[in-house]
Design an enzyme around this catalytic site. Structure first.
Site, PDB file in Angstrom:
ATOM      1  N   TRP A   1      46.005  39.506  48.766  1.00 52.98           N
ATOM      2  CA  TRP A   1      44.783  38.945  49.614  1.00 52.98           C
ATOM      3  C   TRP A   1      45.496  38.622  50.758  1.00 52.98           C
ATOM      4  CZ3 TRP A   1      46.963  34.700  51.208  1.00 52.98           C
ATOM      5  CH2 TRP A   1      47.991  34.162  50.176  1.00 52.98           C
TER       6      TRP A   1
ATOM      7  N   LYS B   1      42.544  49.178  44.077  1.00 50.09           N
ATOM      8  CA  LYS B   1      42.228  48.012  43.494  1.00 50.09           C
ATOM      9  C   LYS B   1      42.741  46.625  44.283  1.00 50.09           C
ATOM     10  CE  LYS B   1      44.321  44.841  41.129  1.00 50.09           C
ATOM     11  NZ  LYS B   1      43.697  43.471  41.922  1.00 50.09           N
TER      12      LYS B   1
ATOM     13  N   ALA C   1      42.801  42.716  45.827  1.00 52.43           N
ATOM     14  CA  ALA C   1      43.168  41.466  45.058  1.00 52.43           C
ATOM     15  C   ALA C   1      41.686  40.761  44.947  1.00 52.43           C
ATOM     16  CB  ALA C   1      43.893  40.674  46.004  1.00 52.43           C
TER      17      ALA C   1
ATOM     18  N   GLY D   1      52.551  43.643  47.551  1.00 49.34           N
ATOM     19  CA  GLY D   1      52.497  42.460  46.902  1.00 49.34           C
ATOM     20  C   GLY D   1      53.624  41.712  46.652  1.00 49.34           C
ATOM     21  N   SER D   2      53.822  40.881  45.535  1.00 51.36           N
ATOM     22  CA  SER D   2      55.135  40.149  45.526  1.00 51.36           C
ATOM     23  C   SER D   2      56.027  40.902  44.664  1.00 51.36           C
ATOM     24  CB  SER D   2      54.736  39.069  44.643  1.00 51.36           C
ATOM     25  OG  SER D   2      54.114  39.412  43.270  1.00 51.36           O
TER      26      SER D   2
ATOM     27  N   ARG E   1      51.113  33.322  62.334  1.00 52.38           N
ATOM     28  CA  ARG E   1      50.100  34.458  62.152  1.00 52.38           C
ATOM     29  C   ARG E   1      49.702  34.482  60.405  1.00 52.38           C
ATOM     30  NH1 ARG E   1      51.852  40.416  61.308  1.00 52.38           N
ATOM     31  NH2 ARG E   1      49.914  41.347  61.515  1.00 52.38           N
TER      32      ARG E   1
ATOM     33  N   CYS F   1      54.057  38.476  54.677  1.00 47.29           N
ATOM     34  CA  CYS F   1      55.400  39.098  54.074  1.00 47.29           C
ATOM     35  C   CYS F   1      56.377  38.886  55.159  1.00 47.29           C
ATOM     36  CB  CYS F   1      55.235  40.559  53.663  1.00 47.29           C
ATOM     37  SG  CYS F   1      54.652  41.599  54.731  1.00 47.29           S
TER      38      CYS F   1
ATOM     39  N   GLU G   1      60.261  32.800  49.459  1.00 45.92           N
ATOM     40  CA  GLU G   1      59.447  33.173  50.199  1.00 45.92           C
ATOM     41  C   GLU G   1      58.404  31.834  50.405  1.00 45.92           C
ATOM     42  OE1 GLU G   1      56.830  36.344  49.053  1.00 45.92           O
ATOM     43  OE2 GLU G   1      56.731  37.080  51.227  1.00 45.92           O
TER      44      GLU G   1
ATOM     45  N   SER H   1      54.483  44.581  63.530  1.00 46.10           N
ATOM     46  CA  SER H   1      53.198  45.433  62.872  1.00 46.10           C
ATOM     47  C   SER H   1      52.751  46.343  64.112  1.00 46.10           C
ATOM     48  CB  SER H   1      52.309  44.431  62.421  1.00 46.10           C
ATOM     49  OG  SER H   1      52.656  43.642  61.490  1.00 46.10           O
TER      50      SER H   1
HETATM   51  P1  NAP Z   1      50.597  39.631  43.856  1.00 47.96           P
HETATM   52  O1  NAP Z   1      50.469  38.285  43.056  1.00 47.96           O
HETATM   53  O2  NAP Z   1      51.729  40.282  43.611  1.00 47.96           O
HETATM   54  O3  NAP Z   1      49.523  40.350  44.012  1.00 47.96           O
HETATM   55  C1  NAP Z   1      49.326  41.752  44.459  1.00 47.96           C
HETATM   56  C2  NAP Z   1      48.044  42.684  44.010  1.00 47.96           C
HETATM   57  O4  NAP Z   1      48.660  42.858  42.657  1.00 47.96           O
HETATM   58  C3  NAP Z   1      46.767  41.928  43.698  1.00 47.96           C
HETATM   59  O5  NAP Z   1      45.854  43.042  43.967  1.00 47.96           O
HETATM   60  C4  NAP Z   1      46.938  41.559  42.244  1.00 47.96           C
HETATM   61  O6  NAP Z   1      45.812  41.509  41.450  1.00 47.96           O
HETATM   62  C5  NAP Z   1      47.660  42.568  41.707  1.00 47.96           C
HETATM   63  N1  NAP Z   1      48.667  42.141  40.446  1.00 47.96           N
HETATM   64  C6  NAP Z   1      49.108  41.089  40.034  1.00 47.96           C
HETATM   65  N2  NAP Z   1      49.671  41.094  38.932  1.00 47.96           N
HETATM   66  C7  NAP Z   1      49.312  42.676  38.504  1.00 47.96           C
HETATM   67  C8  NAP Z   1      49.946  43.206  37.366  1.00 47.96           C
HETATM   68  N3  NAP Z   1      50.404  42.580  36.207  1.00 47.96           N
HETATM   69  N4  NAP Z   1      49.448  44.478  37.113  1.00 47.96           N
HETATM   70  C9  NAP Z   1      48.694  45.144  38.184  1.00 47.96           C
HETATM   71  N5  NAP Z   1      48.462  44.434  39.348  1.00 47.96           N
HETATM   72  C10 NAP Z   1      48.782  43.150  39.348  1.00 47.96           C
HETATM   73  O7  NAP Z   1      50.681  39.261  45.510  1.00 47.96           O
HETATM   74  P2  NAP Z   1      49.827  38.145  46.422  1.00 47.96           P
HETATM   75  O8  NAP Z   1      50.013  36.874  46.045  1.00 47.96           O
HETATM   76  O9  NAP Z   1      48.386  38.775  46.383  1.00 47.96           O
HETATM   77  O10 NAP Z   1      50.257  38.541  47.934  1.00 47.96           O
HETATM   78  C11 NAP Z   1      51.514  38.031  48.544  1.00 47.96           C
HETATM   79  C12 NAP Z   1      52.750  38.785  48.072  1.00 47.96           C
HETATM   80  O11 NAP Z   1      52.579  40.055  49.009  1.00 47.96           O
HETATM   81  C13 NAP Z   1      53.790  38.152  49.179  1.00 47.96           C
HETATM   82  O12 NAP Z   1      54.985  38.157  48.326  1.00 47.96           O
HETATM   83  C14 NAP Z   1      54.067  39.171  50.170  1.00 47.96           C
HETATM   84  O13 NAP Z   1      55.239  38.773  50.758  1.00 47.96           O
HETATM   85  C15 NAP Z   1      53.574  40.363  49.570  1.00 47.96           C
HETATM   86  N6  NAP Z   1      53.057  41.289  50.829  1.00 47.96           N
HETATM   87  C16 NAP Z   1      53.904  42.335  51.164  1.00 47.96           C
HETATM   88  C17 NAP Z   1      53.763  43.004  52.358  1.00 47.96           C
HETATM   89  C18 NAP Z   1      54.628  44.234  52.343  1.00 47.96           C
HETATM   90  O14 NAP Z   1      54.347  45.094  53.323  1.00 47.96           O
HETATM   91  N7  NAP Z   1      56.158  44.076  52.175  1.00 47.96           N
HETATM   92  C19 NAP Z   1      52.703  42.877  52.824  1.00 47.96           C
HETATM   93  C20 NAP Z   1      51.693  41.950  52.419  1.00 47.96           C
HETATM   94  C21 NAP Z   1      52.013  41.075  51.530  1.00 47.96           C
HETATM   95  P3  NAP Z   1      45.023  40.126  41.283  1.00 47.96           P
HETATM   96  O15 NAP Z   1      44.383  39.757  42.390  1.00 47.96           O
HETATM   97  O16 NAP Z   1      44.006  40.346  40.272  1.00 47.96           O
HETATM   98  O17 NAP Z   1      45.986  38.955  41.116  1.00 47.96           O
END
Ligand code: NAP
Length: 489
Positions: free
Chosen positions: A162, A186, A188, A240-241, A290, A296, A393, A453
């Protein structure tokens, strides 16, 4: 930028299709709808389709069916679809920025910057589509020939977070289209609107039905789990995480799915005593604030040379304390809300843990009262080594500042984390700059700048920040397989 009215807000939300996009058609979700909230008020913005397992399956069926024709489409045509979409995103930047601010919270100018960044991936990969190459070499014995060709990986699943609702999508979708891959996306559940608007743009730009299929769902694991287990899927690209990344990676081991993992970070921001301190504070504001710290790449820890640590913390606190919190649509706003109450609770827990262990809040240190999920920009000093926010984090507007004695100590502290996404280094000594860059265990480094970025550059991490690269020449490789033909002449 003029003041946004409630009816303008409603209008941009109403313009977005809120159904599933499967096989080139917009359709309802079998599980009804799910609510999208405005994090600046905590109130519902709108409803979007809630996909069932069968809907997700239909999306993969469509991606599989569209695969061969799309792989055979001339690269120039694939590139031109991306180029048209780039132009359309750019033309609609204001509306898309407003939509993003409403669902995600950040200030309008930050949303506009993300829209521009997101669009750049389409421009970059529209140009890369026609540069996919192979090679032809004479075998060492002179008799045979080595021929290699690059082919699309095949149907991909893309799961996005998200925090950057559009850019985290375009940096996967852009190279996939350029390479000739079809996909199921898919987003968030908290921020699906930007991606829905993007799917509409791609449809208008002439992307054939079935190439991009978009599902929004209240249960991500139920909808994506069966797709990951399906042998027709060839790639999973996840942002994601780290925690969810680990779960998906273990699921993907069953079919040995090709993976890209863009995961969490814990970026160190290192300031040496030979640096320009004002420039470092300026860079720190960008690296920390930002996206309200919900990036991340967000600077998670400030390691500052002992002699300048106090001066740096004071200057940073002055700037952080002067920021205006508010709804992102208000033109005076610098800092929007965090995404939800859970996220704000986590940030506050980390801050109270540090304070409880002896840290001092020079500015901030608590949530803002009232509606929405606001957290006051915070600078902490005297942070003890065992404070949790040095290893976790933070994902919020909180800057812990710690002093260091020498270069070795700074590098050891910076590398003392399971993560390895990005680091920031401020120094005016060229030899030190290169020495430190070589020793940092991260995929990216901002050298005398607070942001890395760039669609032209390979974005990605090492260690538990994941693997794979998005953007740059490397980005398209994630969506290509190399086939080798041994030629007997
Ligand atoms: P998240 O909880 O891991 O969720 C990311 C995505 O995965 C969402 O679409 C979520 O759907 C989905 N998801 C969650 N659990 C899942 C499962 N068991 N099976 C399949 N899909 C699943 O992360 P977030 O809170 O949205 O984002 C923040 C994290 O993203 C931070 O840790 C950040 O550092 C990381 N991030 C990394 C980068 C990079 O390029 N390295 C860039 C941006 C963000 P739902 O919405 O339904 O939960």
């Amino acid at each position: 930028m003029s003041t946004i009215t409630a009816s303008q807000e409603q209008q941009v939300v109403d313009q977005v299709p809120r159904q599933l996009y499967i096989a080139g058609e917009w359709r309802d979700g079998a599980k009804g709808t799910l609510t999208v909230e405005d994090p600046s008020t905590g109130e519902g913005l709108t409803e979007v389709a809630d996909a069932s397992v069968e809907d997700a399956q239909a999306a993969l069926d469509a991606a599989v069916a569209a695969g061969p024709d799309f792989a055979a489409m001339p690269p120039r045509e694939r590139g031109e679809i991306l180029r048209r979409a780039f132009e359309m995103i750019t033309e609609r930047q204001d509306d898309l920025a407003l939509l993003m601010t409403l669902e995600m919270g950040k200030a309008l100018r930050e949303s506009a910057a993300e829209i521009a960044y997101a669009a750049e991936f389409f421009r970059w990969f529209s140009e890369e589509a026609v540069r996919i190459d192979g090679r032809y070499t004479v075998a060492a014995n002179g008799a045979g020939r080595v021929l290699t060709m690059k082919q699309p990986v095949g149907p991909c699943l893309m799961i996005t977070p998200w925090n950057f609702p559009l850019a985290m999508g375009t940096r996967k979708i852009g190279p996939a289209i350029a390479a000739g891959c079809t996909m199921v996306v898919k987003p968030a559940q908290q921020t699906p609107l930007s991606m829905l608007a993007l799917a509409k743009i791609l449809e208008e730009a002439g992307l054939p039905g079935g190439v991009l299929n978009l599902i929004t769902a209240s249960s991500s694991s139920q909808t994506t789990g069966p797709l990951i287990a399906d042998q027709r899927l060839r790639k999973l690209s996840f942002t994601g995480s780290t925690e969810v990344g680990r779960t998906l990676m273990s699921q993907a081991s069953e079919t040995l799915l090709r993976l890209s993992m863009e995961l969490g970070g814990n970026a160190p921001f290192i300031v040496f005593d030979d640096a320009d301190i004002d420039a470092a504070v300026q860079g720190a504001m960008i690296a920390k604030m930002r996206n309200m710290g919900e990036a991340c790449t967000s600077a998670n820890r400030f390691h500052v040379a002992g002699p300048v640590a106090e001066q740096f913390a004071e200057k940073l606190a002055e700037k952080m304390g002067a920021l205006t919190l508010g709804r992102g649509v208000d033109e005076k706003t610098d800092v929007g809300p965090l995404i939800d109450g859970t996220q704000r609770g986590k940030v506050d827990e980390l801050v109270q843990d540090a304070i409880g262990r002896g840290a001092t809040a020079v500015v901030g240190g608590q949530s803002r009262e009232g509606a929405g999920y606001f957290y006051n920009p915070t600078v902490l000093t005297d942070v003890p080594d065992d404070a949790q926010l040095l290893t976790e984090e933070i994902f919020g507007p909180v800057a812990p500042v710690k002093g260091f004695a020498d270069e070795d100590e700074a590098i050891a502290a910076a590398n003392n984390t399971e993560y390895g996404l990005v680091a920031y280094v401020y120094t005016n000594d060229l030899k030190r700059a290169l020495r430190v860059c070589e020793r940092l265990e991260t995929g990216m480094i901002g050298l005398n700048q607070g942001m890395v970025s760039n669609a032209q550059a390979p974005f990605g991490g090492v260690k538990q920040s994941g693997f794979g690269r998005e953007g740059g020449y490397e980005g398209i490789e994630e969506y290509l397989e190399t086939k080798y033909v041994a030629v007997n002449l």
